[in-house]
Motif scaffolding. Structure first.
Motif, short mmCIF file in Angstrom:
data_model
loop_
_atom_site.label_atom_id
_atom_site.label_comp_id
_atom_site.label_asym_id
_atom_site.label_seq_id
_atom_site.Cartn_x
_atom_site.Cartn_y
_atom_site.Cartn_z
N ALA A 95 0.84 -1.20 0.00
CA ALA A 95 0.00 0.00 0.00
C ALA A 95 0.87 1.25 0.00
O ALA A 95 1.96 1.28 0.57
N ASP A 96 0.37 2.30 -0.64
CA ASP A 96 1.05 3.58 -0.58
C ASP A 96 0.92 4.20 0.80
O ASP A 96 1.84 4.87 1.28
N ARG A 97 -0.21 3.95 1.44
CA ARG A 97 -0.43 4.44 2.80
C ARG A 97 -1.27 3.41 3.55
O ARG A 97 -2.25 2.90 3.02
N VAL A 98 -0.90 3.11 4.78
CA VAL A 98 -1.75 2.34 5.69
C VAL A 98 -2.25 3.32 6.74
O VAL A 98 -1.48 3.83 7.55
N LEU A 99 -3.54 3.61 6.70
CA LEU A 99 -4.11 4.62 7.58
C LEU A 99 -4.46 4.08 8.96
O LEU A 99 -4.47 4.82 9.94
N LEU A 100 -4.78 2.78 9.02
CA LEU A 100 -5.16 2.18 10.29
C LEU A 100 -4.76 0.71 10.29
O LEU A 100 -5.04 -0.01 9.32
N ARG A 101 -4.10 0.29 11.36
CA ARG A 101 -3.76 -1.11 11.55
C ARG A 101 -4.47 -1.63 12.79
O ARG A 101 -4.63 -0.90 13.78
N GLY A 102 -4.88 -2.88 12.74
CA GLY A 102 -5.45 -3.54 13.89
C GLY A 102 -4.62 -4.76 14.22
O GLY A 102 -4.40 -5.62 13.36
N ASN A 103 -4.14 -4.85 15.44
CA ASN A 103 -3.23 -5.94 15.84
C ASN A 103 -2.06 -6.06 14.88
O ASN A 103 -1.58 -7.15 14.57
N GLY A 104 -1.61 -4.91 14.36
CA GLY A 104 -0.44 -4.88 13.48
C GLY A 104 -0.73 -5.14 12.02
O GLY A 104 0.17 -4.99 11.18
N GLN A 105 -1.97 -5.50 11.68
CA GLN A 105 -2.33 -5.81 10.30
C GLN A 105 -3.20 -4.68 9.72
O GLN A 105 -3.98 -4.06 10.44
N PRO A 106 -3.10 -4.41 8.40
CA PRO A 106 -3.86 -3.30 7.81
C PRO A 106 -5.38 -3.46 7.98
O PRO A 106 -5.93 -4.52 7.72
N LEU A 107 -6.02 -2.38 8.44
CA LEU A 107 -7.48 -2.29 8.46
C LEU A 107 -7.97 -1.32 7.39
O LEU A 107 -9.01 -1.55 6.77
N VAL A 108 -7.23 -0.24 7.19
CA VAL A 108 -7.56 0.75 6.16
C VAL A 108 -6.28 1.10 5.41
O VAL A 108 -5.31 1.56 6.03
N SER A 109 -6.27 0.85 4.10
CA SER A 109 -5.09 1.11 3.28
C SER A 109 -5.48 1.92 2.05
O SER A 109 -6.65 1.92 1.65
N GLN A 110 -4.50 2.58 1.46
CA GLN A 110 -4.74 3.33 0.23
C GLN A 110 -3.71 2.95 -0.82
O GLN A 110 -2.53 2.81 -0.54
N VAL A 111 -4.21 2.77 -2.04
CA VAL A 111 -3.37 2.52 -3.20
C VAL A 111 -3.60 3.66 -4.18
O VAL A 111 -4.75 3.93 -4.57
N MET A 112 -2.56 4.37 -4.55
CA MET A 112 -2.70 5.46 -5.51
C MET A 112 -2.90 4.90 -6.90
O MET A 112 -2.30 3.88 -7.27
N TYR A 113 -3.76 5.55 -7.67
CA TYR A 113 -4.02 5.11 -9.04
C TYR A 113 -3.04 5.83 -9.96
O TYR A 113 -3.21 7.01 -10.28
N ARG A 114 -1.98 5.13 -10.34
CA ARG A 114 -0.85 5.77 -11.01
C ARG A 114 -1.21 6.43 -12.34
O ARG A 114 -0.58 7.40 -12.76
N ARG A 115 -2.25 5.92 -13.00
CA ARG A 115 -2.59 6.46 -14.31
C ARG A 115 -3.35 7.77 -14.21
O ARG A 115 -3.58 8.44 -15.20
N GLN A 116 -3.77 8.12 -13.00
CA GLN A 116 -4.46 9.39 -12.79
C GLN A 116 -3.96 9.97 -11.46
O GLN A 116 -4.38 9.55 -10.39
N PRO A 117 -3.04 10.92 -11.52
CA PRO A 117 -2.44 11.45 -10.30
C PRO A 117 -3.48 11.89 -9.27
O PRO A 117 -4.49 12.51 -9.62
N LEU A 118 -3.23 11.52 -8.03
CA LEU A 118 -4.03 11.88 -6.86
C LEU A 118 -5.31 11.05 -6.70
O LEU A 118 -5.93 11.08 -5.64
N SER A 119 -5.73 10.32 -7.73
CA SER A 119 -6.85 9.40 -7.55
C SER A 119 -6.37 8.18 -6.80
O SER A 119 -5.20 7.78 -6.90
#
Length: 250
Positions: free
Chosen positions: A196-220
């Motif tokens: 993931a480009d960013r992991v916003l929240l982990r639970g027990n050390g594992q990702p709960l909320v992650s973000q993947v940037m859409y490379r073909r459209q900047p900032l999406s």
């Protein structure tokens, strides 16, 4: 102010008890179901966003800035659906975001667990029966889901994750959240298909909320939420869960 449209993929909602499950629904007769998204939609509206609900992908959705998708099934979407979202993200001159809420949680179980200590002995016995039914149905559906499934390179489904209660939270969203007062669970796992480009929240050390940037459209970007145990109707009774929902809305 962005236009926040909520896309719901709905099948028939189970109503075998006196509560309505309403998986992922924000509108219709099951909108107030324990697994619904009415409260989340209301929180978005209260924050100034325009919110609309859909049961299917439609050309009308192409103008949305954000799509929150809460499916009612464990299986990941097919390639045709992925192509639709690829085009939706690509064909915009402004940033867009797909927020996908995984299905690995059933609020009916939480509901019956919550009301179980109350009432007479007869009522407690009936609640225990319904709790057992809810668990059995959820476990049956989960066990029949794919052990592992990929949706392009965005995220993958792990149906064999060890069920657990989340006792520790970390990451940017965990700030000022009292994990001991949350009731977040994991029965399966929805994780990024690549780091993931960013992991916003982990639970027990594992990702709960992650973000993947859409490379073909900047900032999406595509935001991947493991499950709805802090975003659906019943969980949002919890104050700490509402704080987490507020961070999603932000």
């Amino acid at each position: 102010m962005c236009k926040l449209f909520t896309v719901l993929v709905i099948a028939a909602a189970g109503c075998s008890t006196e509560i309505t499950t309403g998986d992922g629904q924000r509108s219709g007769s099951s909108a107030g179901g324990v697994n619904g998204t009415t409260v989340l939609g209301d929180l978005c509206t209260a924050d100034g966003h325009q919110v609309r609900s859909w049961h299917y992908l439609s050309p009308s959705l192409e103008e949305a800035d954000v799509i929150v998708w809460a499916p009612d099934r464990f299986e990941l979407p097919n390639e045709e659906v992925q192509d639709w979202f690829e085009n939706w993200l690509l064909q915009s001159d402004t940033p867009r975001q797909l927020i996908f809420i995984g299905r690995g949680y059933d609020a009916a179980i939480t509901y019956w667990q919550t009301v179980q200590p109350n009432g007479s002995a007869t009522q407690k016995a009936e609640v225990a029966r319904r709790l057992s039914e809810a668990r059995s149905q959820f476990n049956s559906e989960l066990s029949s889901s794919p052990a592992e499934d990929h949706w392009g390179n965005w995220f993958r489904w792990n149906g064999q994750a060890v069920p657990s209660k989340i006792s520790t939270l970390s990451g940017p969203w965990a700030k000022n959240i009292d994990a001991s007062k949350t009731r977040i669970e994991r029965s399966a796992q929805l994780v990024p298909g690549k780091p993931a480009d960013r992991v916003l929240l982990r639970g027990n050390g594992q990702p709960l909320v992650s973000q993947v940037m859409y490379r073909r459209q900047p900032l999406s970007r595509v935001t991947i939420i493991d499950n709805g145990s802090f975003l659906l109707n019943v969980p949002l009774v919890n104050h700490e869960h509402r704080k987490l929902a507020g961070r999603l809305i932000e």
